[in-house]
Scaffold this active site. Structure first.
Site, PDB file in Angstrom:
ATOM      1  N   GLN A 131       2.519 -45.285 -35.444  1.00 43.84           N
ATOM      2  CA  GLN A 131       2.237 -43.844 -35.477  1.00 43.84           C
ATOM      3  C   GLN A 131       2.246 -43.294 -34.052  1.00 43.84           C
ATOM      4  OE1 GLN A 131      -1.820 -43.044 -36.414  1.00 43.84           O
ATOM      5  NE2 GLN A 131      -1.510 -40.888 -36.864  1.00 43.84           N
ATOM      6  N   SER A 134      -0.674 -39.710 -30.529  1.00 44.10           N
ATOM      7  CA  SER A 134      -1.493 -39.469 -29.326  1.00 44.10           C
ATOM      8  C   SER A 134      -0.682 -39.604 -28.048  1.00 44.10           C
ATOM      9  CB  SER A 134      -2.653 -40.471 -29.260  1.00 44.10           C
ATOM     10  OG  SER A 134      -3.395 -40.441 -30.444  1.00 44.10           O
ATOM     11  N   SER A 166      -0.713 -48.214 -31.999  1.00 46.20           N
ATOM     12  CA  SER A 166      -1.024 -49.550 -32.518  1.00 46.20           C
ATOM     13  C   SER A 166       0.240 -50.231 -33.015  1.00 46.20           C
ATOM     14  CB  SER A 166      -2.019 -49.454 -33.680  1.00 46.20           C
ATOM     15  OG  SER A 166      -3.186 -48.790 -33.262  1.00 46.20           O
ATOM     16  N   GLU A 249      -5.345 -41.033 -42.999  1.00 43.17           N
ATOM     17  CA  GLU A 249      -5.781 -42.036 -42.028  1.00 43.17           C
ATOM     18  C   GLU A 249      -6.958 -42.861 -42.523  1.00 43.17           C
ATOM     19  OE1 GLU A 249      -6.332 -40.070 -38.186  1.00 43.17           O
ATOM     20  OE2 GLU A 249      -4.907 -41.489 -37.334  1.00 43.17           O
ATOM     21  N   GLU A 380     -17.719 -37.202 -31.651  1.00 41.02           N
ATOM     22  CA  GLU A 380     -18.016 -35.819 -31.239  1.00 41.02           C
ATOM     23  C   GLU A 380     -17.259 -34.831 -32.133  1.00 41.02           C
ATOM     24  OE1 GLU A 380     -17.197 -38.233 -29.084  1.00 41.02           O
ATOM     25  OE2 GLU A 380     -19.199 -38.507 -28.249  1.00 41.02           O
TER      26      GLU A 380
HETATM   27  C1  LIG Z   1      -8.295 -48.656 -32.190  1.00 43.60           C
HETATM   28  C2  LIG Z   1      -7.479 -47.414 -31.982  1.00 43.60           C
HETATM   29  C3  LIG Z   1      -6.211 -47.336 -32.515  1.00 43.60           C
HETATM   30  C4  LIG Z   1      -5.454 -46.182 -32.334  1.00 43.60           C
HETATM   31  N1  LIG Z   1      -4.165 -46.160 -32.838  1.00 43.60           N
HETATM   32  C5  LIG Z   1      -3.400 -45.055 -32.658  1.00 43.60           C
HETATM   33  C6  LIG Z   1      -2.052 -45.029 -33.140  1.00 43.60           C
HETATM   34  O1  LIG Z   1      -1.567 -45.997 -33.720  1.00 43.60           O
HETATM   35  N2  LIG Z   1      -1.321 -43.913 -32.927  1.00 43.60           N
HETATM   36  C7  LIG Z   1      -1.821 -42.823 -32.298  1.00 43.60           C
HETATM   37  O2  LIG Z   1      -1.109 -41.825 -32.184  1.00 43.60           O
HETATM   38  N3  LIG Z   1      -3.102 -42.815 -31.799  1.00 43.60           N
HETATM   39  C8  LIG Z   1      -3.879 -43.920 -31.952  1.00 43.60           C
HETATM   40  N4  LIG Z   1      -5.177 -43.942 -31.457  1.00 43.60           N
HETATM   41  C9  LIG Z   1      -5.629 -42.817 -30.635  1.00 43.60           C
HETATM   42  C10 LIG Z   1      -6.702 -41.954 -31.278  1.00 43.60           C
HETATM   43  O3  LIG Z   1      -6.178 -41.151 -32.300  1.00 43.60           O
HETATM   44  C11 LIG Z   1      -7.308 -41.103 -30.157  1.00 43.60           C
HETATM   45  O4  LIG Z   1      -7.909 -41.995 -29.237  1.00 43.60           O
HETATM   46  C12 LIG Z   1      -8.332 -40.124 -30.646  1.00 43.60           C
HETATM   47  O5  LIG Z   1      -7.728 -39.122 -31.415  1.00 43.60           O
HETATM   48  C13 LIG Z   1      -9.084 -39.466 -29.457  1.00 43.60           C
HETATM   49  O6  LIG Z   1      -8.189 -38.931 -28.541  1.00 43.60           O
HETATM   50  P1  LIG Z   1      -8.243 -39.296 -26.986  1.00 43.60           P
HETATM   51  O7  LIG Z   1      -8.344 -40.785 -26.851  1.00 43.60           O
HETATM   52  O8  LIG Z   1      -7.118 -38.611 -26.331  1.00 43.60           O
HETATM   53  O9  LIG Z   1      -9.613 -38.705 -26.464  1.00 43.60           O
HETATM   54  P2  LIG Z   1      -9.889 -37.177 -26.076  1.00 43.60           P
HETATM   55  O10 LIG Z   1      -9.475 -36.290 -27.192  1.00 43.60           O
HETATM   56  O11 LIG Z   1      -9.335 -36.906 -24.732  1.00 43.60           O
HETATM   57  O12 LIG Z   1     -11.461 -37.178 -26.010  1.00 43.60           O
HETATM   58  C14 LIG Z   1     -12.185 -37.687 -24.868  1.00 43.60           C
HETATM   59  C15 LIG Z   1     -13.661 -37.439 -25.141  1.00 43.60           C
HETATM   60  O13 LIG Z   1     -13.911 -36.015 -25.248  1.00 43.60           O
HETATM   61  C16 LIG Z   1     -14.507 -35.723 -26.499  1.00 43.60           C
HETATM   62  N5  LIG Z   1     -13.986 -34.444 -27.014  1.00 43.60           N
HETATM   63  C17 LIG Z   1     -12.688 -34.083 -27.122  1.00 43.60           C
HETATM   64  N6  LIG Z   1     -12.586 -32.854 -27.670  1.00 43.60           N
HETATM   65  C18 LIG Z   1     -13.851 -32.434 -27.947  1.00 43.60           C
HETATM   66  C19 LIG Z   1     -14.414 -31.251 -28.529  1.00 43.60           C
HETATM   67  N7  LIG Z   1     -13.632 -30.259 -28.956  1.00 43.60           N
HETATM   68  N8  LIG Z   1     -15.761 -31.185 -28.643  1.00 43.60           N
HETATM   69  C20 LIG Z   1     -16.557 -32.198 -28.241  1.00 43.60           C
HETATM   70  N9  LIG Z   1     -16.083 -33.353 -27.660  1.00 43.60           N
HETATM   71  C21 LIG Z   1     -14.753 -33.461 -27.528  1.00 43.60           C
HETATM   72  C22 LIG Z   1     -14.117 -36.880 -27.413  1.00 43.60           C
HETATM   73  O14 LIG Z   1     -15.025 -37.055 -28.479  1.00 43.60           O
HETATM   74  C23 LIG Z   1     -14.134 -38.055 -26.452  1.00 43.60           C
HETATM   75  O15 LIG Z   1     -15.439 -38.554 -26.291  1.00 43.60           O
HETATM   76  C24 LIG Z   1      -5.968 -45.086 -31.618  1.00 43.60           C
HETATM   77  C25 LIG Z   1      -7.262 -45.157 -31.081  1.00 43.60           C
HETATM   78  C26 LIG Z   1      -8.005 -46.309 -31.247  1.00 43.60           C
HETATM   79  C27 LIG Z   1      -9.378 -46.365 -30.653  1.00 43.60           C
END
Ligand SMILES: Cc1cc2nc3c(=O)[nH]c(=O)nc-3n(C[C@H](O)[C@H](O)[C@H](O)COP(=O)(O)OP(=O)(O)OC[C@H]3O[C@@H](n4cnc5c(N)ncnc54)[C@H](O)[C@@H]3O)c2cc1C
Length: 406
Positions: A131, A134, A166, A249, A380
């Site tokens: 997928q 991100s 992933s 999901e 969050e």
């Molecule tokens: C085990 C694992 C597998 C994954 N596999 C995939 C995959 O296969 N394909 C894929 O596309 N993605 C994948 N992801 C990514 C996942 O979808 C993202 O990590 C997730 O959506 C959070 O985005 P980010 O990491 O960019 O964090 P961010 O969105 O940048 O967030 C950073 C911090 O800010 C906080 N935050 C952000 N916005 C707000 C708000 N509006 N209000 C309050 N707090 C906020 C968040 O809670 C977090 O603590 C995976 C993640 C994990 C952990």
């Protein structure tokens, strides 16, 4: 809320139970069984197990019969996943994205040709999917993604970077959400491509996690050519289709998490009986006894939240806000339980591998528990959803996503 299974569901449960008993991998769960260690070993093991499930028609349990699935009811799916959890069947899944995300999204929005081309090979595990949503600057606020796909004649040319993808390094195909109209408002300029991961210009670079494993990747796209027929649905309509993917999901498999966590708590309690502190087993130590009881109570609350979620899906066809309550609750609960297990080890908690209690399974469990509070919508974001939709609180200034809601 009717908590009882019907006679037909009980008969189905017996069928599932018998199949699992006859088909678990040789030696699985018995003392001396060597669990797969490296990524390659895990991949091969998971493929073997999932092919067995596929051959028996369990892989596509939620898929309609017209697409080769079993067409099971929601309750049958719940029963199936509960039985798998109860039997402590292997949980590693390399085909999760294919079965739960790619399949349902292609069924809902793909052309007839795309359905014929892609769906059968998902069911048989001939092709694995990842997928590509991100990006380094787009996770919770997914619609802000920047990977570009430019339509030149009948070919899209893709440039950009994805992250946390992933199994990308093992995948054959990618669900790629990308920007096709940079001038449109951010939700309106996105398209959804089905991309062959073996195309020239795609470079997955595995990311080593805190557990030492490397299951997800950064993926770089440089002038990658994607034929126009691999566009899903309409141009610039990708956001709608992405919401179908995101809504899947957290499939019904999570409804059996409570049983898997209860198994885990049973293992924690078994350790508490073996390990001593201040001359008494931890199970009798006041500092830990209390927390074990709390963990048990937490699990009971999770069971009831699970019933509410099932009821909501049966009534409305989707979990709604109950899905966010359940996700927030269980992912934070798992972190507390894994922390308790690690703290029970005391100073031995810093050891790893053969030196550690139970070969380091508690250390790995603690470290990987953080991922649950991030994947499929962070805690969050779930709190934002609950505060707005359940508590009726005003939107925060940076209220971003409906994105990661099922
Ligand atoms: C085990 C694992 C597998 C994954 N596999 C995939 C995959 O296969 N394909 C894929 O596309 N993605 C994948 N992801 C990514 C996942 O979808 C993202 O990590 C997730 O959506 C959070 O985005 P980010 O990491 O960019 O964090 P961010 O969105 O940048 O967030 C950073 C911090 O800010 C906080 N935050 C952000 N916005 C707000 C708000 N509006 N209000 C309050 N707090 C906020 C968040 O809670 C977090 O603590 C995976 C993640 C994990 C952990």
């Amino acid at each position: 809320m009717d908590l009882a299974f019907s006679d037909a569901e009980l008969a189905f449960r017996d069928e599932v139970r018998a199949w699992i008993a006859d088909n678990l991998p040789d030696g699985w769960g018995r003392p001396g069984f060597r669990e797969p260690q490296t990524f390659e070993e895990k991949l091969e093991f998971a493929k073997g197990w999932e092919r067995k499930l596929a051959a028996a028609g369990w892989a596509g349990i939620s898929w309609p019969k017209e697409y080769g699935g079993r067409g099971a009811t929601l309750m049958e799916q719940v029963v199936f996943h509960q039985e798998m959890a109860r039997a402590r069947a292997p949980m590693i899944s390399v085909n999760f994205v294919g079965i739960n995300l790619a399949g349902p999204t292609i069924m809902a929005h793909g052309s007839e040709d795309q359905k014929q081309r892609y769906l059968p090979k998902i069911l048989t595990l001939e092709e694995l999917w990842c997928q590509g949503f991100s990006e380094p600057n787009a996770g919770s606020d997914l619609a802000g993604l920047q990977t570009r796909a430019e339509l030149r004649g009948n070919t899209f040319v893709v440039n950009g970077q994805k992250v946390w993808t992933s199994y990308a390094h093992a995948a054959d195909w990618c669900l790629l959400l990308c920007r096709t109209d940079p001038d449109a408002p951010k939700h309106k300029g996105l398209s959804y491509l089905l991309v062959d991961m073996h195309s020239p210009g795609i470079e997955p670079r595995p990311l080593k996690q805190i557990t030492g494993e490397a299951e997800f990747n950064e993926v770089f796209f440089t002038d990658v050519e994607v034929p126009r027929e691999q566009l899903l649905g309409g141009l610039n309509q990708g956001w709608t289709y992405a919401n179908t993917t995101l809504a899947n999901e957290r499939g019904p498999a999570f409804l059996a998490h409570q049983i898997r966590f209860r198994n885990r708590l049973e293992d924690v309690i078994a350790m508490a009986k073996r390990v001593e502190r201040d001359g008494v087993p931890l199970s009798k130590h006041p500092a830990f006894r209390d927390r074990l009881a709390k963990a048990y109570a937490d699990l009971e609350v999770m069971r009831v939240i699970g019933y509410r979620t099932v009821t909501s899906i049966l009534r409305h066809g989707r979990p709604g806000v109950e899905g966010s309550i359940a996700k927030l609750y269980w992912s934070e609960m798992v972190r507390r339980m894994e922390l308790l297990a690690l703290q029970m080890e005391g100073e031995a908690g810093i050891l790893d591998g053969d030196d550690a209690i139970d070969d380091g399974k508690w250390q790995r469990g603690f470290l990987s528990s953080f991922a649950q509070t991030i994947a499929a919508g962070t805690s969050e974001i779930q709190k934002n959803i609950i505060s707005e939709r359940v508590l009726g609180m005003p939107r925060g200034e940076r209220w971003a996503p409906k994105e990661r809601v099922s």
